[in-house]
Design a protein around this motif. Structure first.
Motif: not given
Lengths: 398, 639
Positions: A293-298, A301-303, A367-371
């Motif tokens: 993951a580039d980033g794990v968001v709140e 989900g992951i970007i 892209d953003y992958t929802p949780p």
């Protein structure tokens, strides 16, 4: 810009004008005009058509033949902005401190094994070292300036932002610092920053160990793109004499999948390469999907690199688990609602043939992958469900 | 870590049988955590008995009271009450002790006694008989809706408290699983504490500081119930009464639990005698909602107004706010809450401690009486409940050394701080966060009126974002028109539609902003009726739903449907359309036996339909609500 309803014909006129002004020959950024509404309004001094984050990645994993960069450079009317270019500009409006931060950051960033967050924290440590502040408050202000500078320099990098935030959090939160005298507090901060590199190395080992329970003999793992953590996980698994095979996607446009396949072949792991569009075709055979993951968001989900979302959707519909390996310093206080709700990270795509100027190219790099499409996250905090990410973030930042 | 994974899965599995009083282990004999601890094992308690039905032995003579394990037993199970209930509820096939234990936790439903909730939930959970069979109990209730009222209420409370207990479990289960010795230690500690408190209660001089956590209050509620449940007082009952009897006066001032079940006739009678407001109950109530209060509309107001000059116990400011609630002049969660707090401030300023009383105790009782008055005017919202908790806690934790004027000033400033930090500043933070989510070209949909959403829209407009607003509204309140008017005067471009049109309009909407009366701990959003449908439509169109709610409105309760706790509005409002004389089909039908009108005020939106909750702690997913409740309630409300 595509609209859901005919009643937005009016809007389209505006945006058409808008995008005409921003258009460049190869990469008309489809969402550029919405950048202003992103979290960082005091915008990037370098509105680069290519995300600096992905430039670094490309430099580190130089599997791609370098001519795509050259090609892109020549295709783009405005010359490609090199990472060092904006530094003087930023220095001009941000003061002397700013200048050095970005220089130092870029120095650190050149090391291939160093995560971007670590580089950021090292750069901030340099700020502390060079600062002439005499009180904690002054130092904090200087640090804040430095981190803002770093963040605005590359808004596309999530781990950079997260790393800065994390370190700032440490500085403002650690109550022990308040009771020490200034110099020892300062050296403690620097020490902490130096240690951070080790922590990030250790995080990868922890993740690799934790994820061993999930890799069973005879399983088939689908990976996407190149991730140092994923590679570490697979390396440890092969060292543990696990028998598994890996499907690598190609990872267009920078073909990071090829690099991973290379590395895995060196470890004697059976690898099969796929083109990105074959993922649904092979999903039947796959036992689990493992991505970085580039980033794990709140939201949990992951970007990640473009294509992760579709893999996750396909895997979800075929009831295959999707595992994400990510260090906890990638947890970011972001909450994208949909794909367009992020600062766009762009990079040129080489199609091999010249593209007519009137044809738009989607150049977004991630892209953003929802949780709800993710099964578990392997982090150095443990194996987490997506919803725990937010809990950890709340505890970290509030 | 694999194990952790499995644990996670186990928790998420829907096991109805486990919802009830949680036992750390399904097999009580093999490794019940406190089994090996000597005091428990040595006691005559049946805590370790393998029988699913616990027969609680008669409590020991008073001499043995100091034994920790014994008092543990006493606090954990109101055995006396349970036995008395056993007599009346023989109809229930499910084992009576469980339903009786429902009472235990029910006592804690009154807003004031929150801190002890965890205690006795733990006690309850430490009983080996894990699975209270919810479904079985329900199956019994539903066919015979009007069985003996005591039975029904017991069961309903059981459901709610069971859910609470589950909530508790999520917090406590981890350490228990990790280390058995720890849980043993804790059980021991709890029992010792309880023993100490019981001893204090016996002395009949509860100190002011210990008031909210002593067992005295816990016993109050069950004591009352015993009156109503009216059964043969066993020896245990007498013993219990003797042990911690409270001053008669205090008991009178005690607030009726906010979640009083209004189909429990005897309790309703009792409450009515205490009530300031005389109200006639509506006769023809909908079957499923009989436990909720519903009064003939328009009967209370004239009565109250006439009483205005003989306000005996009520402060005039509180009276005024109550009247405003009643007339519907004051609506909206925040407005109601602020008005109430300011009225309390007024009342506290004018308060003089009566001779021979301590400020903290007497003022708490006074505030309780105000609360019960306001509750009669209109059922309290959850946010108000939280605010009341805060106020009472501040009063109770007041340092005893402060002089009266100092104490009053400090409480008032605390209330001021609550209003400014938890409501006004929180709103500003929410607005700031929400503004980052509004992009040019967006079409935002909102439902009803929420003051936070209004602030968000106005702010985004001031900042210069270009967006459109769709205001969805519904009968009978038509609150959306108020919002619409204000938005249009500020120059926003709006579309107005009723909820019938929501599925038509939804396909051009890009985000849905909704307000909430409360967000419960499972992420469920408790809000104006209709919100759930809007959220459902939005999520099926894959439009993100953002709930804007200040963190002080979060509640640790869990609610799965909008039946067990809700508010009923004036049924006439549904049947009549004001200003339309031709719509008169139901004009005189309000009292028909076979017509029941239902005007629900709130509904419950499952967390699946919610993409994000915007709160003063930032943007969080609905799954993080319990974390915020746990992390911040403690240090900010209970300092």
């Amino acid at each position: 810009m595509w609209r859901r309803s005919a009643s937005f014909i009016l809007d389209r006129d505006d945006t058409a004008v808008d995008s005409l002004t921003t258009i460049t020959s190869l990469s008309p950024p489809p969402a550029t005009h919405s950048t202003s509404s992103m979290t960082n309004p005091n915008s990037n001094p370098n509105p680069a058509p290519v995300s600096a984050y992905y430039q670094t990645r490309a430099a580190h994993h130089g599997v791609v033949n370098s001519n795509w960069l050259a090609q892109a450079q020549s295709a783009v009317a405005a010359p490609l902005v090199s990472p060092d270019r904006p530094a003087p500009q930023a220095g001009g409006n941000g003061g002397g401190g700013c200048f050095s931060v970005i220089e130092v950051f870029n120095e650190w960033r050149k090391q291939p094994d160093l995560a971007e967050a670590v580089a950021a924290i090292r750069a901030l440590a340099a700020v502390i070292r060079n600062s002439g502040a005499t009180t904690m408050m002054e130092l904090e202000i200087e640090l804040k300036k430095g981190s803002d500078c770093l963040k605005s320099w590359d808004t596309t990098s999530i781990s950079l932002t997260a790393g800065c935030d994390l370190f700032m959090r440490y500085v403002t939160r650690t109550s022990a610092l308040e009771y020490e005298d200034f110099n020892s507090a300062k050296s403690r901060l620097i020490e902490r920053a130096e240690k951070f590199g080790e922590i990030s190395q250790k995080a990868r080992r922890i993740i690799a160990m934790l994820s061993q329970d999930f890799i069973f003999d005879g399983c088939t793992i689908l990976v996407h793109g190149f991730s140092r953590v994923v590679l570490e996980v697979l390396r440890v698994a092969s060292q543990n004499k696990k028998l598994f095979r890996v499907f690598c996607t190609e990872g267009r446009p920078d073909r990071t999948g090829l690099l991973l396949a290379n590395e895995l072949a060196k470890l004697d792991v059976p690898v099969k390469l796929l083109i990105d569009s074959a993922m649904a075709y092979v999903m039947d055979e796959v036992d689990m999907v493992l991505v970085g993951a580039d980033g794990v968001v709140e939201s949990g989900g992951i970007i990640n690199m473009m294509g992760t979302y579709q893999i996750a959707v396909v895997a979800h519909s075929m009831n295959k688990p999707v595992y994400v390996a990510a260090e906890s310093y990638k947890f970011a206080r972001l909450y994208p609602l949909d794909q367009k709700d992020m600062a766009p990270a762009l990079r040129p795509i080489d199609f091999g043939v010249p593209i007519p100027t009137r044809v738009e190219v989607e150049t977004s790099a991630r892209d953003y992958t929802p949780p709800q499409y993710l099964t578990l996250l392997f982090t150095d905090l443990g194996v987490l469900t997506p919803s725990v990410v937010s809990d950890e973030l709340i505890q970290l930042y509030l | 870590m694999d194990q952790r994974h499995r644990v996670q899965r186990a928790v998420s599995d829907p096991k109805v049988r486990q919802v009830g009083f949680f036992a750390p282990n399904p097999n009580p004999i093999s490794d019940f955590p406190s089994r090996s601890s000597p005091p428990l094992a040595g006691s005559p308690s049946n805590a370790t008995s393998s029988s699913p039905v616990i027969i609680i032995p008669p409590p020991p003579p008073p001499a043995a009271r100091n034994h920790p394990a014994l008092s543990h037993l006493v606090v954990g199970s109101y055995d006396a009450a349970s036995e008395s209930l056993l007599g009346s509820s023989s109809r229930l096939p499910s084992s009576p002790p469980y339903s009786a234990r429902g009472f235990v936790v029910d006592g804690e439903f009154s807003e004031e006694s929150w801190p002890q909730r965890s205690n006795s939930a733990k006690f309850a959970s430490s009983f080996p008989s894990g699975g209270f069979n919810l479904t079985a109990a329900r199956a019994v209730i539903t066919p015979e809706g009007d069985a003996s009222p005591a039975v029904i209420s017991a069961n309903e409370k059981n459901e709610v408290s069971a859910v609470e207990a589950k909530n508790e479990r999520t917090e406590s289960s981890k350490p228990e699983k990790a280390k058995l010795t720890k849980s043993e230690r804790r059980a021991l500690q709890e029992s010792q504490r309880a023993a100490k408190a019981a001893a204090k209660g016996e002395g009949n001089k509860p100190s002011a500081g210990a008031a909210p956590c002593g067992p005295g209050k816990a016993s109050k509620q069950p004591a009352q119930k015993k009156d109503t449940a009216s059964a043969a007082p066993s020896s245990a009952l007498l013993e219990r009464k003797g042990s911690d009897r409270l001053p008669e006066k205090d008991r009178k001032k005690d607030v009726p639990a906010p979640r009083m079940q209004f189909d429990d006739k005897s309790r309703v009678e009792k409450a009515k005698r205490r009530a300031v407001v005389n109200q006639t109950e509506a006769r023809n109530r909908v079957e499923l909602f009989r436990h909720l209060p519903q009064y003939e509309h328009g009967t209370q107001l004239p009565d109250l107004e006439s009483k205005f000059f003989q306000l005996d116990p009520m402060h005039s400011a509180v009276y005024k706010v109550g009247l405003q609630y009643l007339s519907g002049e004051l609506t909206g969660g925040n407005a109601r809450c602020i008005a109430m707090l300011q009225a309390f401030q007024e009342a506290i300023k004018d308060y003089v401690t009566p001779p021979e009383k301590t400020l903290s105790r007497d003022l708490t009782a006074r505030v309780s009486s105000y609360v019960s008055f306001l509750n009669e005017c209109r059922p309290l919202s959850i946010s108000m409940g939280n605010a009341i908790r805060f106020v009472k806690n501040r009063i109770a934790k007041m340092q005893i050394t402060l002089s009266e004027s100092e104490a009053k000033a400090s409480i008032c400033s605390d209330i001021d701080r609550f209003i400014s930090e938890k409501i006004i500043l929180a709103d500003q933070v929410i607005v700031k966060h929400a503004a980052t989510k509004i992009r040019d070209g967006d079409v935002l949909l909102t439902y009803g009126t929420s003051c936070v959403v209004e602030m968000i829209l106005l702010h985004a407009h001031e900042v210069g974002k270009k967006f459109r607003v769709v205001v969805v509204d519904s009968r009978p309140k038509l609150e959306g028109q108020r919002l619409l008017r204000r938005l249009v005067t500020k120059g926003l471009s709006c579309t107005y539609t009723h909820i019938n049109g929501v599925s038509y309009i939804m396909h051009e909407v890009s985000k849905v902003f909704l307000g909430a009366a409360s967000v419960l701990s499972n992420g469920t959003v408790y809000s104006r009726v209709g919100t759930a449908s809007v959220a459902m439509v939005a999520s099926s169109f894959r439009v993100p739903v953002l709930i804007c709610c200040e963190a002080y409105k979060f509640h640790e309760r869990v609610q799965l449907d909008s039946i067990c706790f809700n508010e009923l509005g004036d049924p006439d409002a549904v049947s009549k359309v004001y200003g339309r004389l031709d719509v008169n089909y139901l004009d005189d039908w309000g009292n028909k036996e076979n017509l029941q009108l239902l005007n629900l005020m709130y509904d419950v939106t499952p967390s699946d339909y919610v993409s994000m909750i915007l709160t003063d702690y930032g943007m969080v997913p609905p799954t993080s609500v319990p974390v915020i409740v746990r992390e911040y309630r403690k240090d900010q409300l209970w300092m």
